[in-house]
Design a protein around this motif. Sequence first.
Motif, mmCIF file in Angstrom:
data_model
loop_
_atom_site.group_PDB
_atom_site.id
_atom_site.type_symbol
_atom_site.label_atom_id
_atom_site.label_comp_id
_atom_site.label_asym_id
_atom_site.label_seq_id
_atom_site.Cartn_x
_atom_site.Cartn_y
_atom_site.Cartn_z
ATOM 1 N N THR A 11 -3.944 -16.153 -11.454
ATOM 2 C CA THR A 11 -4.246 -15.093 -12.432
ATOM 3 C C THR A 11 -3.439 -13.817 -12.159
ATOM 4 O OG1 THR A 11 -6.121 -14.418 -11.053
ATOM 5 C CG2 THR A 11 -6.587 -15.903 -12.903
ATOM 6 N N GLY A 12 -2.674 -13.783 -11.075
ATOM 7 C CA GLY A 12 -1.873 -12.607 -10.748
ATOM 8 C C GLY A 12 -0.530 -12.627 -11.456
ATOM 9 N N GLN A 13 0.271 -11.592 -11.175
ATOM 10 C CA GLN A 13 1.604 -11.495 -11.805
ATOM 11 C C GLN A 13 2.449 -12.745 -11.550
ATOM 12 O OE1 GLN A 13 4.884 -8.144 -11.595
ATOM 13 N NE2 GLN A 13 5.076 -9.376 -9.741
ATOM 14 N N ASP A 14 2.640 -13.070 -10.273
ATOM 15 C CA ASP A 14 3.543 -14.183 -9.948
ATOM 16 C C ASP A 14 2.956 -15.519 -10.373
ATOM 17 O OD1 ASP A 14 4.908 -12.135 -8.767
ATOM 18 O OD2 ASP A 14 5.000 -13.028 -6.768
ATOM 19 N N ARG A 34 -11.124 -17.293 -8.796
ATOM 20 C CA ARG A 34 -12.358 -16.935 -8.088
ATOM 21 C C ARG A 34 -13.400 -16.483 -9.086
ATOM 22 N NH1 ARG A 34 -11.109 -11.212 -5.106
ATOM 23 N NH2 ARG A 34 -9.657 -10.401 -6.650
ATOM 24 N N ASP A 61 -12.187 -19.909 -3.569
ATOM 25 C CA ASP A 61 -11.882 -18.582 -3.022
ATOM 26 C C ASP A 61 -11.117 -18.787 -1.717
ATOM 27 O OD1 ASP A 61 -13.330 -15.523 -3.369
ATOM 28 O OD2 ASP A 61 -12.302 -15.986 -1.485
ATOM 29 N N LEU A 62 -10.154 -17.933 -1.463
ATOM 30 C CA LEU A 62 -9.346 -18.090 -0.245
ATOM 31 C C LEU A 62 -10.166 -17.921 1.024
ATOM 32 C CD1 LEU A 62 -6.561 -18.681 -1.304
ATOM 33 C CD2 LEU A 62 -5.710 -16.815 0.121
ATOM 34 N N LEU A 83 -0.210 -17.972 -3.452
ATOM 35 C CA LEU A 83 0.114 -16.615 -3.912
ATOM 36 C C LEU A 83 -1.087 -15.678 -3.831
ATOM 37 C CD1 LEU A 83 2.136 -17.509 -7.154
ATOM 38 C CD2 LEU A 83 2.895 -17.489 -4.783
ATOM 39 N N SER A 87 -3.423 -7.811 -2.381
ATOM 40 C CA SER A 87 -1.975 -7.600 -2.358
ATOM 41 C C SER A 87 -1.547 -6.140 -2.414
ATOM 42 C CB SER A 87 -1.342 -8.346 -3.539
ATOM 43 O OG SER A 87 -1.805 -7.760 -4.746
ATOM 44 N N TYR A 152 -2.246 -4.502 5.341
ATOM 45 C CA TYR A 152 -1.704 -5.548 4.468
ATOM 46 C C TYR A 152 -0.529 -6.246 5.153
ATOM 47 C CZ TYR A 152 1.220 -7.542 0.748
ATOM 48 O OH TYR A 152 2.007 -8.384 -0.015
ATOM 49 N N LYS A 156 -0.053 -10.078 6.369
ATOM 50 C CA LYS A 156 1.038 -10.931 5.873
ATOM 51 C C LYS A 156 1.845 -11.531 7.027
ATOM 52 C CE LYS A 156 0.900 -11.237 1.397
ATOM 53 N NZ LYS A 156 0.760 -12.532 0.716
ATOM 54 N N HIS A 182 8.794 -7.168 -6.400
ATOM 55 C CA HIS A 182 9.216 -7.657 -7.708
ATOM 56 C C HIS A 182 8.139 -7.333 -8.730
ATOM 57 C CE1 HIS A 182 7.470 -10.865 -5.262
ATOM 58 N NE2 HIS A 182 6.875 -11.281 -6.370
ATOM 59 N N ARG A 187 2.858 -6.658 -13.889
ATOM 60 C CA ARG A 187 2.553 -6.091 -12.578
ATOM 61 C C ARG A 187 1.196 -5.364 -12.647
ATOM 62 N NH1 ARG A 187 3.107 -6.257 -7.036
ATOM 63 N NH2 ARG A 187 4.748 -4.866 -6.286
HETATM 64 P P1 NDP Z 1 -1.372 -9.952 -7.685
HETATM 65 O O1 NDP Z 1 -2.143 -8.882 -7.018
HETATM 66 O O2 NDP Z 1 -0.924 -9.752 -9.096
HETATM 67 O O3 NDP Z 1 -2.219 -11.307 -7.644
HETATM 68 C C1 NDP Z 1 -3.033 -11.644 -6.556
HETATM 69 C C2 NDP Z 1 -3.796 -12.896 -6.905
HETATM 70 O O4 NDP Z 1 -4.623 -13.264 -5.787
HETATM 71 C C3 NDP Z 1 -4.731 -12.763 -8.110
HETATM 72 O O5 NDP Z 1 -4.700 -13.951 -8.854
HETATM 73 C C4 NDP Z 1 -6.092 -12.602 -7.451
HETATM 74 O O6 NDP Z 1 -7.180 -13.008 -8.261
HETATM 75 C C5 NDP Z 1 -5.928 -13.554 -6.278
HETATM 76 N N1 NDP Z 1 -6.920 -13.355 -5.233
HETATM 77 C C6 NDP Z 1 -7.213 -12.216 -4.561
HETATM 78 N N2 NDP Z 1 -8.182 -12.428 -3.670
HETATM 79 C C7 NDP Z 1 -8.527 -13.738 -3.764
HETATM 80 C C8 NDP Z 1 -9.470 -14.567 -3.114
HETATM 81 N N3 NDP Z 1 -10.281 -14.091 -2.164
HETATM 82 N N4 NDP Z 1 -9.545 -15.873 -3.459
HETATM 83 C C9 NDP Z 1 -8.747 -16.378 -4.429
HETATM 84 N N5 NDP Z 1 -7.825 -15.639 -5.092
HETATM 85 C C10 NDP Z 1 -7.728 -14.337 -4.763
HETATM 86 O O7 NDP Z 1 -0.098 -10.263 -6.749
HETATM 87 P P2 NDP Z 1 1.387 -10.721 -7.148
HETATM 88 O O8 NDP Z 1 1.311 -11.787 -8.163
HETATM 89 O O9 NDP Z 1 2.222 -9.515 -7.383
HETATM 90 O O10 NDP Z 1 1.900 -11.321 -5.766
HETATM 91 C C11 NDP Z 1 1.679 -12.697 -5.436
HETATM 92 C C12 NDP Z 1 1.717 -12.853 -3.929
HETATM 93 O O11 NDP Z 1 2.980 -12.436 -3.428
HETATM 94 C C13 NDP Z 1 0.675 -12.038 -3.182
HETATM 95 O O12 NDP Z 1 0.270 -12.782 -2.052
HETATM 96 C C14 NDP Z 1 1.445 -10.804 -2.749
HETATM 97 O O13 NDP Z 1 0.865 -10.209 -1.613
HETATM 98 C C15 NDP Z 1 2.808 -11.430 -2.448
HETATM 99 N N6 NDP Z 1 3.944 -10.539 -2.571
HETATM 100 C C16 NDP Z 1 4.127 -9.841 -3.721
HETATM 101 C C17 NDP Z 1 5.209 -9.021 -3.875
HETATM 102 C C18 NDP Z 1 5.433 -8.271 -5.140
HETATM 103 O O14 NDP Z 1 6.290 -7.373 -5.131
HETATM 104 N N7 NDP Z 1 4.770 -8.597 -6.229
HETATM 105 C C19 NDP Z 1 6.220 -8.874 -2.797
HETATM 106 C C20 NDP Z 1 5.978 -9.755 -1.661
HETATM 107 C C21 NDP Z 1 4.861 -10.532 -1.553
HETATM 108 P P3 NDP Z 1 -7.899 -11.999 -9.313
HETATM 109 O O15 NDP Z 1 -7.064 -12.080 -10.569
HETATM 110 O O16 NDP Z 1 -9.247 -12.580 -9.439
HETATM 111 O O17 NDP Z 1 -7.844 -10.623 -8.702
#
Ligand code: NDP
Length: 328
Positions: A11-14, A34, A61-62, A83, A87, A152, A156, A182, A187
């Motif tokens: 559900t996050g950006q990447d 989650r 959940d992680l 991913l 973050s 953080y 990591k 990125h 974002r």
């Molecule tokens: P986001 O913050 O957009 O996404 C994080 C994701 O992790 C979301 O889907 C979130 O779910 C999920 N999440 C958080 N906590 C839990 C949990 N306890 N159990 C299950 N899922 C969980 O991050 P990005 O997409 O930007 O980044 C992806 C990964 O890459 C991350 O690990 C980040 O730390 C790493 N990264 C990112 C960089 C960047 O510039 N974007 C650079 C280098 C590394 P929910 O939607 O429910 O919050």
Amino acid sequence: MARRALVTGITGQDGAYLSQFLLEKGYEVHGVIRRSSHRGVEDHRLRWLGVADRVQLHDADLADVSSLLRTVNDVQPDEIYNLAAQSFVASSWRQPILTANVTAVGVTNVLEAMRIGAPGARFYQASSSEMYGLIQESMQSEKTPFYPRSPYAVAKLYGHWITVNYRESFGLHASSGILFNHESPLRGVEFVTRKVTRTVAAIKLGQASELRLGNIDAKRDWGHARDYVRAMWLMLQQDKPDDYVVATGVTTTVRDMCKIAFAHAGLEMDRHLIIDPAFFRPAEVDVLLGDSTKARAALGWTPEIDLETMIKEMVDADLERLRRDPLS
Ligand code: NDP
Ligand code: GDP
């Protein structure tokens, strides 16, 4: 038969861009979601890219290894992309234990689920340039020593080394991508690029008047998420697992990134930008600049979208969103 991918953090950006990329390649895409009391909005990024109906979501959940094991057993993935993380660097000082549980130990939970439930799968760990922190070399490569500067980044670093360790201990196909910052229209709104583009769009539409930032002298090597998820996939297509830096090789100050956004909206930055100490961090990462020679040579990867093009895309997307819904 279609290859099957399991994406934590879908559900996050990447996660959203990677899902779109994998679906285009013909994968069956599964994701970890989650539990939330806001069912229906957490897949907004997948909906923005038009792929929400094409991915299969699993409650896990992680921090809960049994939920991950059940998911891995059910899905039997060929590839696992880890991913998920807490973050956001700034939040990691306010929630250091949660950050450790999810961003650090959570990686072991996913690796354990894979080792027990699908040991033949290939694993990608989302490592971060934040691990370089107080930089030990002017350009950071896979050989540069780490010096994390936030809870953080410390978390990591654990995730990175446990990935290396599981590869060496158990022979798993586990790779770590050390990705530099990125961004994209998807974002999170608390990260500096998106905060800038969203606020600039709001000022343009008369919905805000000022942009409050912290350290605008900080420099980052910013790329586009769409380019970076391609690198993740390429890592898992290699015969041997390995670690790769993914970066553009160009570093820019927060100030100059802001200038692009204000200029694109036809606004004067000096009339709206306010430096607010509330956004300074207890310890700062002053500059990051990545050397991705290895990824370019071994994976044939190159970034295609430059910072200026990306910031303009982000401002335009925020203008569109805020015109539709000022609360978006
Ligand atoms: P986001 O913050 O957009 O996404 C994080 C994701 O992790 C979301 O889907 C979130 O779910 C999920 N999440 C958080 N906590 C839990 C949990 N306890 N159990 C299950 N899922 C969980 O991050 P990005 O997409 O930007 O980044 C992806 C990964 O890459 C991350 O690990 C980040 O730390 C790493 N990264 C990112 C960089 C960047 O510039 N974007 C650079 C280098 C590394 P929910 O939607 O429910 O919050
Ligand atoms: P990070 O590199 O993962 O911490 O990504 P961010 O986008 O959160 O921050 C990038 C840089 O912008 C850091 O050096 C921050 O200190 C700096 N920065 C300056 N003002 C702000 C702000 O208001 N919010 C955020 N998130 N970062 C800011």
